[in-house]
Design a protein around this motif. Structure first.
Motif, PDB file in Angstrom:
ATOM      1  N   CYS A   4      -7.797   4.831  -2.365  1.00 45.45           N
ATOM      2  CA  CYS A   4      -8.826   4.735  -1.101  1.00 45.45           C
ATOM      3  C   CYS A   4      -8.485   3.749  -0.194  1.00 45.45           C
ATOM      4  N   GLY A   5      -8.498   3.976   1.036  1.00 41.25           N
ATOM      5  CA  GLY A   5      -7.982   3.032   2.046  1.00 41.25           C
ATOM      6  C   GLY A   5      -8.966   1.852   2.130  1.00 41.25           C
ATOM      7  N   GLY A   6     -10.131   2.017   1.842  1.00 40.30           N
ATOM      8  CA  GLY A   6     -11.149   0.786   1.551  1.00 40.30           C
ATOM      9  C   GLY A   6     -10.569  -0.295   0.533  1.00 40.30           C
ATOM     10  N   HIS A   7     -10.182   0.322  -0.402  1.00 37.59           N
ATOM     11  CA  HIS A   7      -9.470  -0.452  -1.442  1.00 37.59           C
ATOM     12  C   HIS A   7      -8.198  -1.140  -1.080  1.00 37.59           C
ATOM     13  N   THR A   8      -7.441  -0.586  -0.293  1.00 35.79           N
ATOM     14  CA  THR A   8      -6.101  -1.137   0.352  1.00 35.79           C
ATOM     15  C   THR A   8      -6.589  -2.106   1.366  1.00 35.79           C
ATOM     16  N   HIS A   9      -7.593  -2.211   2.107  1.00 35.35           N
ATOM     17  CA  HIS A   9      -8.011  -3.247   2.894  1.00 35.35           C
ATOM     18  C   HIS A   9      -8.780  -4.422   2.081  1.00 35.35           C
ATOM     19  N   ALA A  10      -9.617  -4.037   1.027  1.00 33.18           N
ATOM     20  CA  ALA A  10     -10.189  -5.269   0.123  1.00 33.18           C
ATOM     21  C   ALA A  10      -8.957  -5.934  -0.338  1.00 33.18           C
ATOM     22  N   ILE A  11      -8.027  -5.170  -0.973  1.00 27.54           N
ATOM     23  CA  ILE A  11      -6.949  -5.961  -1.715  1.00 27.54           C
ATOM     24  C   ILE A  11      -6.197  -6.887  -0.622  1.00 27.54           C
TER      25      ILE A  11
END
Length: 384
Positions: free
Chosen positions: A41-48
């Motif tokens: 998920c791209g949302g996970h990428t940004h959270a990372i």
């Protein structure tokens, strides 16, 4: 705030990082190569990157950024179709705001709006329905775009339009599914993956068993994860523990939100309104079997493809020259190694698929300082 503060607790994060380090050492991470974990998920990428998790975890762990952004993977040919519909006389074309800047071969929707097309940003397809009610003399088209997260709301809107017989409302359907591109990536001979952090929002709709094939057919662990730093660290630890123990299972770290079997109301609406397309093109990845949805015959009156004579035509990989989105999504290079990163391709002037949306991997690197200088690759190497 419940379900937020406890998932950002520094002491808990420190304990999880220590545990991740111990398990990574136990499985020999970095001795031969890093452990490759893809966050789909791209949302996970940004959270990372927002929380600096890529810098805090054990050096033997490498995050691979998946194609988890539906705006990013929209092919140029479908943007061209949007513009063609929007420029028709009498049409009000409605879309989510993050699709406005996606470049087509001629122009983006934002450029088409500047050229005089009546294109309006909406927050949901219900806004488009209301526009159709208020403008019976106009054709109102909603740009249906997104993974299983947004698919139910479009389906419910089509059902509502059918009940009201809103003949001036239609949907240009570009909804896509998550499991099929994961399978395509696992079948890619260039891909080296050891496990997955699974998408949280999508799994709220489809549940966790949609990923059973990852463990069963490919022997890879996957853990469905939330979006706070503790969620992600705990999910990474769960993936590593499976690798250490020689297990490959589907686990649900995000059980406080994600039900095992998904949302039955949403799944029923999806099944009623949509059917699978035989193939659908993904920008940067090419065509993937059964990865796109189209509107069923019973609702063809609300299908913009049918109403405007816009047939689906498979398009080749149409990335701008020099872009390396496919190489980034398959883990062969990092965004900063792309020849266009920060040069021709920036958030304000995106060229590649992964810089278009705020959830794209390249946009994450740009926004959160992941832009560590890496050797640039030539277009020829990026295309390999």
């Amino acid at each position: 705030m419940r379900y937020v503060e406890e998932f950002r607790d520094p002491k808990a994060a420190k304990a999880l990082l220590s545990a991740i380090g111990r398990v990574a050492d136990q499985i020999g991470a970095k001795k031969a190569r890093p452990v490759h974990i893809m966050e789909v998920c791209g949302g996970h990428t940004h959270a990372i990157f927002r929380y600096g998790l890529d810098k805090l975890v054990h050096e033997g762990i490498e995050f691979i950024h998946g194609p988890g952004c539906p705006v990013c993977v929209l092919p140029m040919s479908r943007v061209d179709d949007c513009v063609t519909i929007a420029e028709r006389e009498g049409v009000i074309f409605t879309t989510f705001g993050d699709a406005m800047r996606v470049p087509g071969t001629r122009k983006s929707l934002l450029q088409a709006k500047a050229d005089g097309a009546d294109i309006r940003m909406v927050y949901s397809p219900l806004d488009a329905l209301e526009l159709a009610r208020r403008n019976p003399e106009r054709e109102v088209v909603f740009f249906g775009l997104g993974f299983e997260t947004t698919t139910p709301s479009t389906a419910l809107s089509i059902q509502q339009a059918a009940r009201e017989v809103l003949t001036n409302f239609s949907v240009f359907c570009n909804h896509i599914t998550v499991p099929e591109p994961i399978r395509a990536l696992l079948d890619d001979p260039h891909m080296v993956l050891d496990g997955f952090v699974g998408p949280g929002h999508v799994s709220m709709v489809i549940g966790v068993h949609a990923y059973d094939f990852i463990a069963r057919d490919y022997g890879k662990p996957i853990v469905v994860a939330g979006f706070e730093p503790i969620d992600l660290l705990q999910s990474v630890l769960m993936v590593l523990e499976q690798i250490r123990d020689g297990r490959a299972e589907v686990e649900n770290q995000y059980a406080r939100v994600v039900p095992e079997h998904g949302n039955p109301v949403s799944l029923a609406a999806i099944a009623d309104v949509y059917e699978r397309r035989p193939r659908f093109a993904w920008r940067g990845l090419g065509e993937i079997d059964a990865s796109g949805l189209r509107i069923r015959e019973k609702y063809l009156a609300f299908d913009a493809e049918e109403k405007f004579g816009i047939g689906y035509a498979a398009s080749p990989d149409d990335e701008p020259e020099g872009c390396a989105c496919s190489a980034v999504m398959t883990g062969r290079i990092k965004p900063t190694a792309c020849p266009q990163f920060g040069l021709g391709c920036k958030p304000e002037t995106p060229l590649g698929a992964l810089m278009v949306s705020s959830e794209g991997a390249c946009a994450a690197y740009w926004t959160y300082g992941g832009a560590r200088v890496l050797p640039r690759v030539t277009p020829e190497v990026a295309a390999q």
